[in-house]
Design a protein around this motif. Structure first.
Motif, PDB file in Angstrom:
ATOM      1  N   ASP A 104      -9.224  35.054 -10.021  1.00 31.12           N
ATOM      2  CA  ASP A 104      -9.833  35.660  -8.840  1.00 31.12           C
ATOM      3  C   ASP A 104      -8.767  36.628  -8.319  1.00 31.12           C
ATOM      4  O   ASP A 104      -7.748  36.195  -7.768  1.00 31.12           O
ATOM      5  N   ASP A 107      -8.526  36.585  -3.615  1.00 28.52           N
ATOM      6  CA  ASP A 107      -9.311  35.557  -2.936  1.00 28.52           C
ATOM      7  C   ASP A 107      -9.226  35.757  -1.421  1.00 28.52           C
ATOM      8  O   ASP A 107      -8.170  36.114  -0.890  1.00 28.52           O
ATOM      9  N   GLY A 108     -10.366  35.519  -0.754  1.00 28.50           N
ATOM     10  CA  GLY A 108     -10.402  35.657   0.712  1.00 28.50           C
ATOM     11  C   GLY A 108     -10.437  37.109   1.142  1.00 28.50           C
ATOM     12  O   GLY A 108      -9.928  37.462   2.209  1.00 28.50           O
ATOM     13  N   ASN A 198     -16.180  25.371   6.736  1.00 25.28           N
ATOM     14  CA  ASN A 198     -16.841  26.344   7.613  1.00 25.28           C
ATOM     15  C   ASN A 198     -17.938  25.614   8.390  1.00 25.28           C
ATOM     16  O   ASN A 198     -19.057  25.436   7.915  1.00 25.28           O
ATOM     17  N   ASN A 201     -21.880  26.230   9.034  1.00 27.46           N
ATOM     18  CA  ASN A 201     -22.939  25.929   8.047  1.00 27.46           C
ATOM     19  C   ASN A 201     -23.433  24.486   8.125  1.00 27.46           C
ATOM     20  O   ASN A 201     -24.254  24.065   7.319  1.00 27.46           O
ATOM     21  N   TRP A 232      -9.471  26.541   9.491  1.00 26.51           N
ATOM     22  CA  TRP A 232     -10.262  27.299   8.511  1.00 26.51           C
ATOM     23  C   TRP A 232      -9.740  28.729   8.469  1.00 26.51           C
ATOM     24  O   TRP A 232      -9.917  29.485   9.426  1.00 26.51           O
ATOM     25  N   ALA A 234     -10.605  30.862   5.971  1.00 27.38           N
ATOM     26  CA  ALA A 234     -11.609  31.660   5.257  1.00 27.38           C
ATOM     27  C   ALA A 234     -11.022  32.361   4.041  1.00 27.38           C
ATOM     28  O   ALA A 234     -11.542  33.369   3.570  1.00 27.38           O
ATOM     29  N   ALA A 235      -9.922  31.822   3.539  1.00 27.99           N
ATOM     30  CA  ALA A 235      -9.391  32.218   2.220  1.00 27.99           C
ATOM     31  C   ALA A 235      -8.964  30.900   1.581  1.00 27.99           C
ATOM     32  O   ALA A 235      -8.040  30.235   2.075  1.00 27.99           O
ATOM     33  N   PHE A 250     -10.098  19.792   2.160  1.00 23.35           N
ATOM     34  CA  PHE A 250     -10.803  21.075   2.144  1.00 23.35           C
ATOM     35  C   PHE A 250     -12.131  20.850   1.447  1.00 23.35           C
ATOM     36  O   PHE A 250     -12.189  20.213   0.399  1.00 23.35           O
ATOM     37  N   LYS A 264     -20.461  27.699  -3.099  1.00 23.52           N
ATOM     38  CA  LYS A 264     -20.012  29.091  -2.999  1.00 23.52           C
ATOM     39  C   LYS A 264     -18.858  29.383  -3.967  1.00 23.52           C
ATOM     40  O   LYS A 264     -18.758  30.466  -4.525  1.00 23.52           O
ATOM     41  N   LEU A 265     -18.009  28.382  -4.169  1.00 27.42           N
ATOM     42  CA  LEU A 265     -16.779  28.648  -4.921  1.00 27.42           C
ATOM     43  C   LEU A 265     -17.019  28.600  -6.422  1.00 27.42           C
ATOM     44  O   LEU A 265     -17.902  27.895  -6.911  1.00 27.42           O
ATOM     45  N   ARG A 266     -16.221  29.366  -7.136  1.00 29.08           N
ATOM     46  CA  ARG A 266     -16.384  29.504  -8.578  1.00 29.08           C
ATOM     47  C   ARG A 266     -15.506  28.479  -9.312  1.00 29.08           C
ATOM     48  O   ARG A 266     -14.320  28.335  -9.014  1.00 29.08           O
ATOM     49  N   GLU A 270     -11.596  29.550  -9.217  1.00 34.58           N
ATOM     50  CA  GLU A 270     -11.082  28.966  -7.971  1.00 34.58           C
ATOM     51  C   GLU A 270     -10.900  27.452  -8.092  1.00 34.58           C
ATOM     52  O   GLU A 270      -9.801  26.927  -7.926  1.00 34.58           O
TER      53      GLU A 270
HETATM   54  O1  F6P Z   1     -13.776  33.278  -2.545  1.00 39.73           O
HETATM   55  C1  F6P Z   1     -14.666  32.777  -1.660  1.00 39.73           C
HETATM   56  C2  F6P Z   1     -14.062  32.580  -0.286  1.00 39.73           C
HETATM   57  O2  F6P Z   1     -13.595  33.779   0.255  1.00 39.73           O
HETATM   58  C3  F6P Z   1     -12.932  31.527  -0.232  1.00 39.73           C
HETATM   59  O3  F6P Z   1     -11.673  32.081  -0.423  1.00 39.73           O
HETATM   60  C4  F6P Z   1     -13.089  30.948   1.153  1.00 39.73           C
HETATM   61  O4  F6P Z   1     -12.675  29.598   1.201  1.00 39.73           O
HETATM   62  C5  F6P Z   1     -14.551  31.098   1.429  1.00 39.73           C
HETATM   63  O5  F6P Z   1     -15.081  32.058   0.526  1.00 39.73           O
HETATM   64  C6  F6P Z   1     -14.834  31.539   2.847  1.00 39.73           C
HETATM   65  O6  F6P Z   1     -16.160  31.355   3.089  1.00 39.73           O
HETATM   66  P1  F6P Z   1     -16.850  31.676   4.521  1.00 39.73           P
HETATM   67  O7  F6P Z   1     -17.127  33.140   4.487  1.00 39.73           O
HETATM   68  O8  F6P Z   1     -18.054  30.836   4.538  1.00 39.73           O
HETATM   69  O9  F6P Z   1     -15.849  31.341   5.591  1.00 39.73           O
END
Ligand code: F6P
Ligand code: MN
Length: 326
Positions: A104, A107-108, A198, A201, A232, A234-235, A250, A264-266, A270
């Motif tokens: 990746d 990421d983030g 997150n 959701n 959180w 978001a990365a 996590f 969502k994650l690959r 990831e």
């Molecule tokens: O790669 C996907 C990603 O950006 C992760 O790094 C991160 O944990 C997640 O998505 C963030 O998701 P969200 O936008 O729901 O906070």
């Protein structure tokens, strides 16, 4: 104080071929961090104006980092092929190479435009043949990884690496342009009072995850009998880094808005590389019903729900899922 260089660490903990691949990735990430540090001055922020194969808007830096890694790895004789989150299909490198690399590149990446943390995540798998490269060759369980790691572009740039002999952290020293070992034998506490998810959701998760997080939130008044903190970034790269540093759980769960999408994650870019790091540091890494590293992938861009981190807390969360499916 004299510190162990990445080169000296690899000398003791990897074969010459694997060393060549990891070194190529580390050098490339040192170049990527220069672009990131320049930010707007280099005109690299903002959207690239296209979507990737995952249906996500690509940032300019997603494309730049992907191309830099692709070029670096294709030029590495030990690399047979690569698969990237930002490429539609696998890309051939050198037929006789002994390794496959999945990554990746950034990421983030939604954090880029707010000057916040991002990272490069990579997984190195053994090559399976010396014929024509195919996607099937990449479809190996995470357990087979030869090495995995990430580079976190934060206030300092750090490489976190495992070659299957524990986890070490290296800090980039800009003067010498070297990664120097700053933490060895990373070990995640089994127990924690911190979780990362997150929360917006919440109402879309399956009921075991809703119940688990509800019990965390009810703190010392609820069945867990203790208060929990939440973080959180978001990365994933930054959230997992925090867990390697001070423990925590996590998760990125399945979501009912996209019922046919596993999460969502690959898996291959990831979950597997982070999974190897976290297990090597004594943590647990699960999807709802099995260990992530045991999953037999059926395609390179496959997604997966992820629960990882402090062993006792992850197993507690997995228990909510097991009880629900029993
Ligand atoms: O790669 C996907 C990603 O950006 C992760 O790094 C991160 O944990 C997640 O998505 C963030 O998701 P969200 O936008 O729901 O906070
Ligand atoms: Mn990512």
């Amino acid at each position: 104080m004299s510190r162990t260089t990445l080169a000296a660490y690899l000398d003791a903990n990897a074969t010459a071929d694997l060393t060549a691949v990891v070194t190529r990735i580390a050098d490339c990430c040192a170049a990527i961090q220069e672009q990131l540090r320049l930010g707007d001055l280099a005109g690299v922020l903002g959207s690239a104006g296209a979507d990737n194969v995952q249906g996500e808007t690509q940032k300019k830096l997603d494309v730049i980092a992907n191309d830099m890694l692709k070029d670096a790895l294709q030029a590495c004789p030990q690399v047979r092929g690569i698969a990237s989150e930002e490429e539609d299909s696998v890309v051939a490198a050198n037929t006789a190479g002994h390794f496959l690399v999945t990554y990746d590149p950034l990421d983030g990446s939604s954090n880029i435009d707010i000057n916040s943390m991002v990272g490069t995540i990579f997984s190195i798998l053994p090559a399976q043949s010396d014929g024509e490269l195919s996607e099937a060759e990449f479809l190996q369980p995470g357990r087979k990884q030869s090495a995995a790691g990430y580079v976190l572009y934060g206030p300092s740039v750090m490489l976190v690496l495992t070659t299957g002999k524990g986890v070490s952290m290296f800090t980039f020293e800009p003067g010498s342009r070297q990664f120097l070992q700053t933490v060895s034998n990373v070990s995640i506490d089994r127990d924690t009072r911190e979780f990362a998810v997150n929360m917006s959701n919440q109402r879309f998760w399956a009921s075991p995850m809703q119940e688990y997080v509800r019990d965390l939130l009810s703190g010392s008044d609820g069945p867990r009998g203790k208060n929990f903190n939440m973080r959180w970034v978001a990365a994933m790269v930054a959230d997992v880094h925090r867990i390697l540093c001070r423990g925590g759980l996590f998760t990125y769960p399945w979501d009912s808005r996209k019922p046919d999408q596993a999460g969502k994650l690959r898996l291959m870019y990831e979950a597997n590389p982070m999974g190897m790091l976290v297990e090597q540091a004594g943590g647990e890494v699960w999807t709802d019903g099995e260990r992530i590293l045991d999953i037999q992938p059926d395609q390179i861009h496959q997604r997966v729900p992820v629960i990882l981190g402090s062993a006792d807390e992850v197993l507690c969360c997995v228990d909510y899922h097991k009880k629900a499916s029993a």
